[in-house]
Design an enzyme around this catalytic site. Structure first.
Site, PDB file in Angstrom:
ATOM      1  N   ARG A  15     -43.726  74.885 -17.681  1.00 40.13           N
ATOM      2  CA  ARG A  15     -42.322  74.930 -17.271  1.00 40.13           C
ATOM      3  C   ARG A  15     -41.665  76.302 -17.465  1.00 40.13           C
ATOM      4  O   ARG A  15     -40.534  76.517 -17.039  1.00 40.13           O
ATOM      5  CB  ARG A  15     -41.523  73.848 -18.021  1.00 40.13           C
ATOM      6  CG  ARG A  15     -41.728  72.474 -17.416  1.00 40.13           C
ATOM      7  CD  ARG A  15     -41.107  71.399 -18.269  1.00 40.13           C
ATOM      8  NE  ARG A  15     -41.877  71.182 -19.499  1.00 40.13           N
ATOM      9  CZ  ARG A  15     -41.466  70.403 -20.500  1.00 40.13           C
ATOM     10  NH1 ARG A  15     -40.292  69.819 -20.439  1.00 40.13           N
ATOM     11  NH2 ARG A  15     -42.225  70.246 -21.570  1.00 40.13           N
ATOM     12  N   THR A  82     -52.240  67.188 -28.222  1.00 39.24           N
ATOM     13  CA  THR A  82     -51.909  67.781 -29.519  1.00 39.24           C
ATOM     14  C   THR A  82     -52.854  67.298 -30.632  1.00 39.24           C
ATOM     15  O   THR A  82     -53.155  68.056 -31.555  1.00 39.24           O
ATOM     16  CB  THR A  82     -50.451  67.451 -29.901  1.00 39.24           C
ATOM     17  OG1 THR A  82     -50.223  66.053 -29.684  1.00 39.24           O
ATOM     18  CG2 THR A  82     -49.471  68.231 -29.057  1.00 39.24           C
ATOM     19  N   ASP A 106     -44.104  76.873 -30.311  1.00 38.96           N
ATOM     20  CA  ASP A 106     -42.903  77.073 -29.497  1.00 38.96           C
ATOM     21  C   ASP A 106     -41.625  76.588 -30.195  1.00 38.96           C
ATOM     22  O   ASP A 106     -40.611  76.375 -29.551  1.00 38.96           O
ATOM     23  CB  ASP A 106     -43.066  76.417 -28.119  1.00 38.96           C
ATOM     24  CG  ASP A 106     -43.273  74.905 -28.214  1.00 38.96           C
ATOM     25  OD1 ASP A 106     -43.297  74.368 -29.332  1.00 38.96           O
ATOM     26  OD2 ASP A 106     -43.406  74.271 -27.147  1.00 38.96           O
ATOM     27  N   GLU A 156     -44.215  58.184 -27.155  1.00 34.04           N
ATOM     28  CA  GLU A 156     -43.830  59.263 -26.243  1.00 34.04           C
ATOM     29  C   GLU A 156     -42.861  58.747 -25.185  1.00 34.04           C
ATOM     30  O   GLU A 156     -42.949  57.582 -24.772  1.00 34.04           O
ATOM     31  CB  GLU A 156     -45.075  59.852 -25.567  1.00 34.04           C
ATOM     32  CG  GLU A 156     -45.955  60.638 -26.503  1.00 34.04           C
ATOM     33  CD  GLU A 156     -45.206  61.722 -27.248  1.00 34.04           C
ATOM     34  OE1 GLU A 156     -44.592  62.582 -26.596  1.00 34.04           O
ATOM     35  OE2 GLU A 156     -45.213  61.702 -28.494  1.00 34.04           O
ATOM     36  N   TYR A 367     -34.469 120.714 -26.612  1.00 34.20           N
ATOM     37  CA  TYR A 367     -35.649 119.929 -26.925  1.00 34.20           C
ATOM     38  C   TYR A 367     -36.306 120.535 -28.158  1.00 34.20           C
ATOM     39  O   TYR A 367     -36.658 121.720 -28.167  1.00 34.20           O
ATOM     40  CB  TYR A 367     -36.642 119.919 -25.750  1.00 34.20           C
ATOM     41  CG  TYR A 367     -37.943 119.276 -26.169  1.00 34.20           C
ATOM     42  CD1 TYR A 367     -37.977 117.932 -26.552  1.00 34.20           C
ATOM     43  CD2 TYR A 367     -39.128 119.999 -26.241  1.00 34.20           C
ATOM     44  CE1 TYR A 367     -39.146 117.338 -26.982  1.00 34.20           C
ATOM     45  CE2 TYR A 367     -40.308 119.418 -26.675  1.00 34.20           C
ATOM     46  CZ  TYR A 367     -40.307 118.086 -27.048  1.00 34.20           C
ATOM     47  OH  TYR A 367     -41.462 117.505 -27.484  1.00 34.20           O
ATOM     48  N   ALA A 381     -27.198 126.261 -27.784  1.00 34.15           N
ATOM     49  CA  ALA A 381     -27.292 125.390 -26.607  1.00 34.15           C
ATOM     50  C   ALA A 381     -28.487 125.773 -25.741  1.00 34.15           C
ATOM     51  O   ALA A 381     -28.758 126.952 -25.538  1.00 34.15           O
ATOM     52  CB  ALA A 381     -26.012 125.496 -25.792  1.00 34.15           C
ATOM     53  N   SER A 406     -28.187 130.899 -27.612  1.00 29.61           N
ATOM     54  CA  SER A 406     -28.321 129.930 -26.524  1.00 29.61           C
ATOM     55  C   SER A 406     -29.492 130.274 -25.622  1.00 29.61           C
ATOM     56  O   SER A 406     -29.870 131.435 -25.489  1.00 29.61           O
ATOM     57  CB  SER A 406     -27.045 129.926 -25.682  1.00 29.61           C
ATOM     58  OG  SER A 406     -25.966 129.560 -26.497  1.00 29.61           O
ATOM     59  N   ALA A 424     -29.407 135.518 -27.591  1.00 31.19           N
ATOM     60  CA  ALA A 424     -29.416 134.524 -26.515  1.00 31.19           C
ATOM     61  C   ALA A 424     -30.452 134.901 -25.468  1.00 31.19           C
ATOM     62  O   ALA A 424     -30.667 136.079 -25.189  1.00 31.19           O
ATOM     63  CB  ALA A 424     -28.037 134.415 -25.895  1.00 31.19           C
ATOM     64  N   ARG A 443     -34.574 139.933 -24.681  1.00 33.46           N
ATOM     65  CA  ARG A 443     -33.794 140.096 -23.464  1.00 33.46           C
ATOM     66  C   ARG A 443     -33.890 141.564 -23.004  1.00 33.46           C
ATOM     67  O   ARG A 443     -33.850 142.475 -23.820  1.00 33.46           O
ATOM     68  CB  ARG A 443     -32.353 139.776 -23.815  1.00 33.46           C
ATOM     69  CG  ARG A 443     -31.460 139.493 -22.684  1.00 33.46           C
ATOM     70  CD  ARG A 443     -30.047 139.309 -23.175  1.00 33.46           C
ATOM     71  NE  ARG A 443     -29.978 138.873 -24.581  1.00 33.46           N
ATOM     72  CZ  ARG A 443     -28.926 139.069 -25.352  1.00 33.46           C
ATOM     73  NH1 ARG A 443     -27.870 139.701 -24.901  1.00 33.46           N
ATOM     74  NH2 ARG A 443     -28.915 138.658 -26.588  1.00 33.46           N
TER      75      ARG A 443
HETATM   76  C1  UD1 Z   1     -44.756  66.774 -28.621  1.00 34.31           C
HETATM   77  C2  UD1 Z   1     -44.902  65.381 -29.256  1.00 34.31           C
HETATM   78  C3  UD1 Z   1     -43.574  64.652 -29.167  1.00 34.31           C
HETATM   79  C4  UD1 Z   1     -42.459  65.472 -29.756  1.00 34.31           C
HETATM   80  C5  UD1 Z   1     -42.410  66.875 -29.149  1.00 34.31           C
HETATM   81  C6  UD1 Z   1     -41.463  67.738 -29.896  1.00 34.31           C
HETATM   82  C7  UD1 Z   1     -47.194  64.805 -28.765  1.00 34.31           C
HETATM   83  C8  UD1 Z   1     -48.110  63.959 -27.965  1.00 34.31           C
HETATM   84  N1  UD1 Z   1     -45.892  64.647 -28.555  1.00 34.31           N
HETATM   85  O1  UD1 Z   1     -44.515  66.552 -27.245  1.00 34.31           O
HETATM   86  O2  UD1 Z   1     -43.659  63.388 -29.854  1.00 34.31           O
HETATM   87  O3  UD1 Z   1     -41.221  64.811 -29.538  1.00 34.31           O
HETATM   88  O4  UD1 Z   1     -43.716  67.495 -29.239  1.00 34.31           O
HETATM   89  O5  UD1 Z   1     -41.328  68.964 -29.264  1.00 34.31           O
HETATM   90  O6  UD1 Z   1     -47.632  65.541 -29.601  1.00 34.31           O
HETATM   91  N2  UD1 Z   1     -50.626  72.044 -27.478  1.00 34.31           N
HETATM   92  C9  UD1 Z   1     -51.900  72.521 -27.698  1.00 34.31           C
HETATM   93  N3  UD1 Z   1     -52.950  71.899 -27.115  1.00 34.31           N
HETATM   94  C10 UD1 Z   1     -52.803  70.795 -26.336  1.00 34.31           C
HETATM   95  C11 UD1 Z   1     -51.496  70.315 -26.106  1.00 34.31           C
HETATM   96  C12 UD1 Z   1     -50.428  70.958 -26.695  1.00 34.31           C
HETATM   97  O7  UD1 Z   1     -52.097  73.497 -28.399  1.00 34.31           O
HETATM   98  O8  UD1 Z   1     -53.824  70.278 -25.860  1.00 34.31           O
HETATM   99  C13 UD1 Z   1     -49.513  72.735 -28.138  1.00 34.31           C
HETATM  100  C14 UD1 Z   1     -48.514  73.306 -27.161  1.00 34.31           C
HETATM  101  O9  UD1 Z   1     -48.845  74.634 -26.833  1.00 34.31           O
HETATM  102  C15 UD1 Z   1     -47.216  73.225 -27.953  1.00 34.31           C
HETATM  103  C16 UD1 Z   1     -47.413  72.023 -28.857  1.00 34.31           C
HETATM  104  O10 UD1 Z   1     -48.796  71.795 -28.898  1.00 34.31           O
HETATM  105  O11 UD1 Z   1     -47.028  74.367 -28.760  1.00 34.31           O
HETATM  106  C17 UD1 Z   1     -46.667  70.795 -28.358  1.00 34.31           C
HETATM  107  O12 UD1 Z   1     -47.211  70.414 -27.115  1.00 34.31           O
HETATM  108  P1  UD1 Z   1     -46.315  69.886 -25.926  1.00 34.31           P
HETATM  109  O13 UD1 Z   1     -47.181  69.616 -24.768  1.00 34.31           O
HETATM  110  O14 UD1 Z   1     -45.152  70.791 -25.732  1.00 34.31           O
HETATM  111  O15 UD1 Z   1     -45.855  68.502 -26.533  1.00 34.31           O
HETATM  112  P2  UD1 Z   1     -44.583  67.717 -26.113  1.00 34.31           P
HETATM  113  O16 UD1 Z   1     -44.814  67.038 -24.820  1.00 34.31           O
HETATM  114  O17 UD1 Z   1     -43.390  68.574 -26.227  1.00 34.31           O
HETATM  115 CA    CA Z   2     -42.917  70.932 -26.416  1.00 32.06          CA
END
Ligand code: UD1
Ligand code: CA
Length: 491
Positions: A15, A82, A106, A156, A367, A381, A406, A424, A443
């Protein structure tokens, strides 16, 4: 108890609509991923494992450059969710026993106090998470509690029923878990959900099934907010900027227009300093007390002592500015510049890798590169140190109390003794065999030719007349030629 940290940073960040991985987008000048890393460092977590995937090499290089071996990266080849991401840290945490903090790459504004609270809330429980009451929890996992208020699961948004979606308490994606519970639990997680991914919050359900309680703490929504779009990034940027500015104002710094002042969270400013509109203090700049930094000046990587006055639109990068110096307007101080006490650097003066000793002045259009300018020396200058021959750089050394006229060129390598007066327009090179206090001029004497201007004018006039005559002649012959051709055609 020993603490480790796992930071999730492998996701695509679709996004953001960007060629740059989300966790590399800067907030207040620093890539997002650095915030949770520095939080983990502040919490003394060891090891700190960052899960990388999207643009893994770039993220890894950045982390190594900034934090060296304090941070380990673990690769998540495919983004399977995650839960799967955290599992990728198992190897790095093989010999670790204790609390594993799980942070999101993030979520930049999370504070140390909140994490300390989370660790305390977990106590001996296998798992604890951070929740927040959101006005609009769309997209977040919802925290489901039983009649006694105990957390039983996280659902979720896309998997939630209408009744569950009405819950405003959201999972903020920040956890503290017992290491052994964590990796055992992760292996029990399935992919039976709308996205077919391994969901980390499923750990709550797994704990509950074993009659183990998950602890929860409530936190400020803004502090725990994740960045998913550039709109979020801008909102957090504004929030962070306001927080930083407020902190400085409460500590005795005057900001004439806080809304337009950008101060890095890493900058320090002492009291009674006044900062004008549109000023930027980037990265770890330190500014002393009783300074004035005027409109539009940009400072980075520099140390500014007490009582320094930086006039409008000056750029200072990698400089050491000592007490009571006056810089600008429109000055440019580049890396390796050491500007002494009470020095004056005026408009359109550029310095680089140069030391100006106490009381030296360069007020206009100069400079100064690879040079040492002695105490109280006045740089006239338009003086230029010619430090570069296209291949190598050479040094200029000017003594104390020198008066540089200068429009002087100091063709390096060159050395000027103390108290010398440079006339100068002088072009000077080499080590000059002059006693201190001498006058040096290269000069040449003026050559006077009376009546020269009239001769010049007359010569120009003659040339012009001659040109006109030749042009006339040409058109005549051309016309005659055409007429001849016509005649031949007719006959
Ligand atoms: C996640 C939570 C959700 C929570 C939200 C808060 C899960 C399934 N859901 O959702 O309950 O409300 O965070 O912000 O965890 N990432 C990886 N590898 C992956 C997937 C994600 O490293 O395979 C990392 C992403 O880069 C990010 C973090 O995990 O930094 C969260 O992933 P994201 O996909 O943003 O989870 P959300 O849908 O926001
Ligand atoms: Ca997120």
């Amino acid at each position: 108890m020993p603490t480790a940290a796992v930071i999730l940073a492998a996701g695509l960040g679709t996004r953001m609509k960007s060629d740059l991985a989300k966790v590399l987008h800067p907030l207040a000048g620093q890539p997002l991923v650095c915030y949770p890393v520095e939080l983990a460092i502040a919490l003394k977590a060891d090891p700190i494992v960052v899960i990388v995937g999207n643009q893994a090499k770039t993220v890894e290089t950045l982390l190594f450059e900034r934090y060296g071996r304090r941070v380990t990266c673990a690769l998540q080849r495919e983004q399977l969710g995650t839960g799967h991401a955290v599992l990728c840290a198992e190897k790095a945490l093989k010999s670790f026993k204790g609390t594993v903090l799980i942070l999101s790459g993030d979520v930049p504004l999370l504070e140390k106090d909140t994490m300390t609270r989370l660790i305390r809330a977990r106590g001996k429980k296998p798992l604890a998470l951070v929740t927040a009451q959101l006005d609009d929890p769309t997209g977040y996992g919802r925290v489901i509690r039983d009649e006694k208020g105990r957390i039983v699961e996280v659902v979720e948004h896309r998997d939630a029923s209408d009744a569950q979606r009405a819950i405003r308490e959201a999972n903020m994606g920040i956890y503290a878990a017992d290491r052994d519970f964590l990796f055992k639990g992760l292996k029990a997680i399935g992919t039976n959900n709308d996205q077919g991914e391994y969901y980390l919050p499923d750990l709550v359900r797994i704990a509950h099934a074993k009659r183990l309680e998950t602890a929860g703490i409530q936190a400020d929504p803004l502090e725990t907010r994740g960045v998913n779009t550039r709109v979020h990034l801008a909102e957090l940027e504004r929030h962070l900027r306001r927080a930083v500015n407020t902190r400085h104002m409460l500590a005795g710094v005057t900001l004439l227009d806080p809304e337009s002042t950008f101060i890095s969270p890493k900058a320090t400013i002492d009291r009674d300093t006044v900062i004008g509109p549109g000023v930027e203090l980037r990265d770890a700049v330190s500014v002393g007390a009783h300074c004035r930094i005027e409109t539009g000046s940009i400072l980075s990587n520099s140390r500014i002592a007490d009582g320094v006055h930086i006039q409008p639109y000056s750029i200072i990068d990698g400089g050491e500015i000592r007490n009571d110096a006056i810089i600008g307007p429109f000055a440019r101080i580049r890396p390796g510049s050491d500007i002494g006490m009470g020095c004056h650097i005026g408009n359109f003066v550029e310095t680089k890798k140069s030391t100006l000793k106490d009381g030296a002045k360069a007020n206009h259009l100069s400079y100064i590169g690879d040079a040492v300018i002695g105490c109280r020396t006045n740089v006239g200058a338009g003086t230029i140190t010619c430090n570069y021959d296209g291949y190598a750089k050479y040094r200029t050394t000017v003594g104390d109390d020198v008066l540089i006229g200068s429009d002087t060129q100091l063709i390096a390598p060159v050395t000027v003794p103390d108290r010398v007066v440079l006339g100068a327009g002088t072009s000077l090179t080499g080590k000059v065999a002059a006693q201190p206090g001498s006058l040096i001029v290269t000069r040449s004497e003026a050559v006077v030719t009376p009546g020269y201007r009239d001769k010049l004018q007359a010569r120009a006039l003659t040339a012009k007349k001659k040109q006109a005559a030749e042009a006339k002649k040409k058109t005549k012959t051309a016309k005659a030629g055409k007429a001849d051709k016509k005649k031949t055609k007719k006959s």
